[in-house]
Design an enzyme around this catalytic site. Structure first.
Site, PDB file in Angstrom:
ATOM      1  N   ILE A  37       1.235  -1.651  -0.017  1.00  0.00           N
ATOM      2  CA  ILE A  37       0.089  -0.070   0.033  1.00  0.00           C
ATOM      3  C   ILE A  37       1.031   1.236   0.151  1.00  0.00           C
ATOM      4  CG2 ILE A  37      -2.008   1.079   1.303  1.00  0.00           C
ATOM      5  CD1 ILE A  37      -2.806  -1.247   0.040  1.00  0.00           C
TER       6      ILE A  37
ATOM      7  N   LYS B  14      -3.842   6.795   3.178  1.00  0.00           N
ATOM      8  CA  LYS B  14      -5.296   7.968   2.871  1.00  0.00           C
ATOM      9  C   LYS B  14      -6.239   7.192   1.599  1.00  0.00           C
ATOM     10  CE  LYS B  14      -4.693  11.816   4.974  1.00  0.00           C
ATOM     11  NZ  LYS B  14      -4.884  13.213   5.302  1.00  0.00           N
TER      12      LYS B  14
ATOM     13  N   GLY C  37      -8.412  -0.320  -6.827  1.00  0.00           N
ATOM     14  CA  GLY C  37      -9.899   0.693  -7.513  1.00  0.00           C
ATOM     15  C   GLY C  37     -11.030  -0.237  -8.080  1.00  0.00           C
ATOM     16  N   GLU C  38     -11.035  -1.503  -8.139  1.00  0.00           N
ATOM     17  CA  GLU C  38     -12.113  -2.867  -7.890  1.00  0.00           C
ATOM     18  C   GLU C  38     -12.019  -3.638  -7.453  1.00  0.00           C
ATOM     19  OE1 GLU C  38      -9.453  -2.324 -11.918  1.00  0.00           O
ATOM     20  OE2 GLU C  38     -12.284  -2.821 -12.784  1.00  0.00           O
TER      21      GLU C  38
END
Lengths: 331, 153, 749
Positions: free
Chosen positions: C640, C644, C715-716
């Site tokens: 990651i 945020k 994103g998904e």
């Protein structure tokens, strides 16, 4: 959008003379009219902006009745101290509708003239008797989830979309209007109409009449009231069904008088006076409410996608009555 | 065509417009204030929210001519002259209250309006009174957090 | 390549504020419709009012009389378009006879664009469009998948990215043997992306040079560029496409939308700058998530071990293109099972070709599979989470049992369950309540692909100490600007304020479409490589300097921090980067970073992101309104870069999952062949009040194969599984299993 001439009279008499021009329309908040003009559903050639007229202000009379100027915004009305104290049902209904931005813009007079949200009315590629009289109704056999189950006709099954008007109907509001012929007062119950064979007419207001104010008669419904709105999302959506309920109770809890009005079910806010009489003099109970709700929807008839509104309407009405009794604000 | 005057972000602007020009289109196409966005043009999304005479409104649903003489604040007018951001703008950055940023000017103007109106006290009230602004990216929890922070200041 | 994996540092792994935050909160960020141009003309699109047939005539006289209307462009008077079908094949085009705007008189789908009214003002163009009269010859049509499914077929050519599902073992035998079985049909409706930004193109014409700058709403600047060049036979260097900011895509911008073609057409014809912005209604006239009819059968033994899985789908496509998405494949990947039967068929409707929409295929297929697993758990009287654990697989059985590059799904299960308090769940439906509200807790898992694509980035370091990263890639709100700036600043050891990200422009190094959750891994890698190359160059320069503190060290022995290069372990041997440049007499260093998929890793490993989603709903027992009160989601998605913006990505995905479960449907009136709720008042997506507490947990996952920088993409994965978790919670609350989306209050009365 249709080209139009714009007028902004400062005197009511000028507004009333300008509205005599061919294809003229008043504009207040504009939130519905401009929306429909963009869709080319409304095509006025003269717009008479009434915002400079002296039709603002909320005034409470000694007898407890309240006058709401036609140009008072929905937000100002809903948050007005006198409305919150003496007609909290109206506050609740207004705040259940639209969005804060729209409530800041929309006027109370204009809200009375809100037009249906029927998909077919808005879409010029389809048939709609309300938009084009005689063209037919694509909603009856089409997608009719949001449509009427009470009082509809074979030419139109649209519903009136307002929340405010449902509360006004429950509170017996009087609509004060003015025209070159003078003034008249129309009861809220007579203001909106059922579609019958002329669904192009939403109301009994004449095209050259100007709404000047809404008068709320003094009412005993500031304690046991409820506006319950059920919709497909929790906010910023039109009602599938809503129920404005108000009770005046005896000290012992017996119902002295009751008011019931439903939204989302008919071409106008649906008051059922007979149902109110069934409640009068009785003690509130589950069975009584169920019987009354059954009565209100006894003649209801649904279509392919809104059959559920009959059952939903009964349940919402029972629930709203129950909450009005249980959650009555003690003052 | 109609001659009108608007005070936009503190500056007086004289315009000659067809009466069917919405306030939104006047801002975007005639004043090059493109921070205010068109998301639906029908009052169904809130992207065009501006503050007009102290109140948040949907600029797509009013004609500019109807606002002749009004004071309008758009997203471009919220920061101080020196560039210091408005507390709501700062809080939006801190709490990542947007992704694509398209609804953001409307959300921020709406938030500023909400704070001024003073009707929202609880989380649920903020959520309800921010429901006129759709965020398709789904930043709602962060928008709530940002407004709570801005309200506390 | 694994040394490219960025370690958490001053920026990487930190909750850095969004790079594009300041311009987005002040209204400075420019979107496609925000650019001005001299003499700009406005185009307003006219769409067909019938779904199929021919245009017999246009009556233009009234429209042309409108003051300000300049031209009405139709198939009868448009400029010339490419002849060959292949010229219309954009990067995301499915096989078929692609749609060609204003090509001829044929109407091939609902609301097809058929004319463009061009005027000096937006308002005049809009009025002209209303006054254009069109006569049609209507033909029979079909928009109902339940009717069209009788003609379902398997297309011969496959869309890029579509993998023909592979069955294994013997389903019939396994199903026969199973002691607990469930059989269900699931139906999902067409959905429309509805990003907040309306599709728009501002085509700015440079008369002197006969060239264009096109500000387009697209997820791929290169895609729009090549499309224009091919369709209009333009020279490549005469067209530049710019998308600095995009107001949401969610897949809708993966193909050039018709406003781009029409705006360019008008510019060519009128030799002027032209803007075309679609209306919200027109946003319903192109690609959408396809409707799907899915039949599932699951069989398990008494221990809950899956013996057989069958998942068949009939998915909507258009008459002219074979659009396919991986709907059923996940059912062969998610759980350990020897006998799997999968089938994917298409049925044609007279709607526009569907288009990838956030987690295409998985959102649909895993909704059905994860609800079916819940049904199976009920049949087994087993905890739904326990059922998943019993069928956990560490192999990709659909591909020769290859291992996953990483799969921290068990950690997702445990951490999210713990946070949610799943152990306190009372198993029986309708057994939990809060006053008048029935409370339900539901669970589902999610999977998505971890893709890596070919891309390029350029790093430019100047003697003023500033670093610029360039690429044609777009940031559609995902956070690309931010993570690239973080990676660049971290690698060079400079302040993030000294990093400029220039993207969204075809004048910059080429990049793929922004989609599929691959941008962070792909552009992150390219950026990392280009910055690394700058570091090496700086090192080479520094080493050559007279009396260099680095004279006898290797590149591996230095590090970059605080704007300086220094010897590891000996901070006294240091030089400021700006000083190196100055002393070496260099004003600018430019290095390209290129990346492409690691082919070997692609074959050796299954590369996926995973999630565990727990949802709590409250359902009013009288009127059926559903509120999702709480969601806890744990995600395993590799490294990651920014917790945020990463959290925001997942929050957004979860909101989409809630929306899928409760709201979204493009309602087609099949008698008219027309979408009727074509606006944001009636096509419901959640508003602020609909969304309550959402907690996002990122499970640590180290992966050296998924991508060179260990990133898998976010994103998904947030949407996949969330819809099923909500649906399963509704079942738990009410005892009602609703298998057709969206689940609305009338389903629960």
């Amino acid at each position: 959008m249709n080209p139009f001439s714009y007028h902004r009279p400062t005197e009511t008499k000028d507004a009333l003379s300008q509205i005599q021009k061919a294809n003229a329309k008043f504009i207040g908040g504009g939130t519905n009219l401009i929306d429909l003009m963009k869709e080319y559903v409304e095509k006025p050639s003269e717009l008479i902006d009434v915002n400079a007229l002296n039709l603002r202000g909320v005034k409470t009379h000694a007898d407890g009745s309240i006058d709401i100027g036609a140009l008072v915004s929905n937000a100002d009305c809903a948050y007005h101290a006198d409305i919150q104290t003496h007609a909290p049902l109206l506050s609740a209904a207004i705040l259940a509708g639209a969005s804060p931005q729209l409530r800041n813009m929309a006027t109370c007079g204009g809200n009375l003239l809100q037009r249906t949200r029927c998909y077919y009315f808005y879409d010029k590629a389809t048939k709609c008797n309300k938009r084009e009289p005689g063209s037919g109704c694509d909603a009856i056999e089409g997608f009719n989830r949001i449509h009427a189950v009470l009082g509809q006709s074979s030419s139109c099954i649209a519903v009136h979309p307002s929340d405010m008007c449902v509360a006004l109907a429950a509170l017996n509001a009087e609509i004060h209007v003015r025209s070159p012929r003078g003034e008249r007062v129309i009861s809220i119950l007579e203001f909106h109409r059922l579609p019958e064979s002329t669904p192009e007419q939403d109301t009994n207001l004449h095209p050259d009449e100007l709404i000047t104010m809404i008068r709320l008669p003094a009412n005993p419904y500031a304690t046991h009231f409820n506006y319950l709105k059920v919709r497909d999302r929790s906010s910023y959506a039109f009602a599938l069904v809503s129920a404005a309920v108000a009770f005046d109770l005896e000290d012992g809890g017996t119902i002295k008088s009751a008011r019931l009005a439903m939204g989302g079910v008919a071409h106008k806010p649906w008051r059922d006076l007979e149902a109110e009489r069934m409640l009068t003099g009785k003690r509130p109970s589950k069975d009584l409410f169920a019987t009354v709700a059954k009565h209100v929807f006894a003649k209801a008839r649904g279509y392919k996608h809104n059959q559920f509104k009959v059952q939903l309407g009964e349940r919402v009405l029972v629930r709203s009555m129950t909450e009005a009794i249980e959650k009555g604000v003690k003052r | 065509m109609n001659d009108i005057a608007l005070t936009i972000n503190g500056q007086k602007k004289n315009l000659t417009l067809a009466p069917w020009t919405t306030l939104l289109d006047a801002l975007r196409e005639h004043l090059d204030l493109t921070g205010t966005k068109k998301g639906c043009d029908h009052g169904q999304c809130g992207a065009c929210t501006v503050i007009c005479d102290g109140q948040r409104i949907n600029s797509c649903l009013t004609f500019a001519v109807m606002k002749d003489g009004s004071e309008v604040t758009t997203i471009e007018g919220l920061a101080k002259a020196g560039g210091e951001l408005h507390p709501v703008q700062q809080a939006f950055i801190k709490h990542d209250a947007f992704q694509c940023g398209y609804c953001t000017p409307g959300q921020i103007c709406s938030g500023v309006g909400l704070i001024k109106e003073g009707h929202a006290k609880t989380d649920d009230e903020i959520r309800e009174l921010m429901s006129g602004n759709i965020c398709r990216c789904g930043a709602y929890p962060n928008i709530l957090a940002a407004l709570k922070e801005a309200m506390s200041k | 390549m694994s040394d490219l994996i960025p370690q958490p540092g001053r920026y990487v792994g930190q909750p850095v504020d969004r790079y594009d935050g300041p311009v987005k909160v002040t209204g400075e960020a420019k979107y496609a419709a925000d650019y001005a141009a001299d003499g700009l003309l406005y185009g307003f699109v006219v769409n067909a009012e019938i779904p199929k047939g021919r245009i017999t005539s246009f009556e233009t006289s009234k429209a042309l009389k409108v003051d300000g209307v300049v031209d009405i462009i139709t198939h009868e008077n448009r400029p010339s378009l490419a002849w060959f079908n292949s010229k219309y094949a954009d990067q995301d085009a499915p096989p078929g006879n692609h749609f060609k705007p204003l090509k001829d008189d044929e109407i091939r789908c609902q609301s097809q664009p058929i004319a463009l009214v061009v005027a000096k003002t937006f308002e005049a163009a809009r009025l002209g469009a209303r006054l254009l009269e069109i006569s049609y010859h209507a033909e029979p049509f079909e928009t109902n998948l339940e009717v069209a499914q009788k003609d379902a077929y398997e297309p011969r050519s496959k869309k890029s990215g579509f993998e023909k599902p592979s069955s294994r073992g013997n389903f019939d035998k396994g199903y026969e043997r199973a002691s607990k079985k469930i059989e269900s049909r699931y139906m999902t409706p067409p959905e429309t992306h509805n990003p907040m930004e309306l599709f728009a193109s501002t085509v700015v014409f440079d008369k002197k040079n006969e060239s264009w700058i096109v500000y387009d709403k697209t997820q791929g600047t290169v895609n729009s560029h090549d499309y224009l060049v091919n369709v209009f036979g333009l020279k490549k260097d005469k067209v530049r496409v710019v998308t600095k900011y995009m107001g949401g895509g969610f897949g809708s911008g993966l193909r050039p939308q018709y406003q781009l073609c029409l705006a360019m057409m008008a510019s060519l014809k009128l030799k002027a700058s032209v803007r075309v912005v679609l209306t919200r209604q027109q946003m319903f006239s192109f690609g959408h998530r396809p409707a799907a009819l899915m039949d599932l059968r699951l069989g398990a033994n008494d221990q809950g071990e899956l013996q057989a899985i069958e998942h068949k789908v009939v998915q909507e496509t258009s008459r002219f293109e074979d659009y396919e998405e991986n709907i059923v494949n996940w059912s062969g990947l998610a759980y350990k099972c020897e006998n799997v039967s999968l089938e994917h068929k298409l049925a044609q409707l007279d709607l526009f070709t569907p288009l990838d929409m956030r987690a295409p295929g998985a959102t649909t297929g895993l909704f059905a599979l994860e609800c079916a697993m819940d049904e199976l758990a009920t049949a087994l009287e087993m905890d739904p989470l326990e059922l998943r654990k019993r069928n956990y697989t560490d192999k990709d059985q659909a591909h020769r049992d290859r291992p996953f590059s990483s799969k921290e799904l068990m950690a997702c299960y445990d951490q999210a369950a713990e946070k949610f308090g799943w152990s306190k769940r009372s198993a029986k439906p309708r057994s939990m309540r809060n006053g008048k509200k029935l409370v339900g807790w539901g669970f589902a898992g999610g999977i998505w692909d971890a893709f890596h694509q070919k891309a390029q980035a350029k790093a430019i370091f100047k003697d003023d100490g500033r670093l610029t990263i360039q690429s044609a890639v777009t940031d559609i709100g995902t956070g690309t600007y931010t993570i690239l700036a973080q990676l660049a600043a971290e690698t060079l050891g400079i302040d993030i304020k000294d990093v400029t990200i220039e993207i969204g422009d075809t004048d910059l190094p080429p990049a793929p479409l922004q989609g599929g959750s691959w941008t962070a891994s792909t552009l992150g890698t390219a950026t990392q490589i280009s910055c690394r190359a700058v570091c090496e160059k700086l090192f080479t320069l520094a080493k050559k300097l007279p009396d260099s503190p680095f004279a006898n060290v290797k590149f591996e022995d230095v590090c970059f921090a605080s704007g300086s290069m220094h010897v590891k372990g000996d901070p006294s041997r240091t030089l400021e980067l700006q000083k190196i440049m100055k002393l070496a007499g260099e004003s600018k260093l430019e290095e390209d970073g290129k990346t492409s998929p690691g082919l070997l890793d692609m074959i050796r490993f299954a590369k996926n992101t995973h999630s565990a989603v727990f949802a709590e709903v409250e359902v009013d027992e009288d009127y059926g309104m559903v509120e999702v009160k709480r969601v806890v989601i744990a995600v395993a998605a590799g490294r990651i870069l920014n917790p945020k913006t990463a959290r925001s990505q997942i929050l957004g995905g979860v909101v989409w999952g809630i929306s899928q479960a409760l709201h979204e449907e493009s309602v087609v009136d099949h008698r008219l062949g027309r979408i009727m709720n074509h606006n944001l008042a009636e096509y419901h997506v959640p508003v602020n009040r609909d969304i309550h507490d959402i907690e996002v947990i990122f499970v640590r996952e180290d992966d050296t194969h998924a991508s060179p920088i260990g990133v898998k993409g976010l994103g998904e994965i947030g949407i996949v599984g969330t819809g099923a978790a909500v649906a399963n919670a509704i079942y738990h609350a009410t005892g009602k299993r609703v298998r057709e989306l969206p689940i609305q209050l009338d389903d629960l009365l």
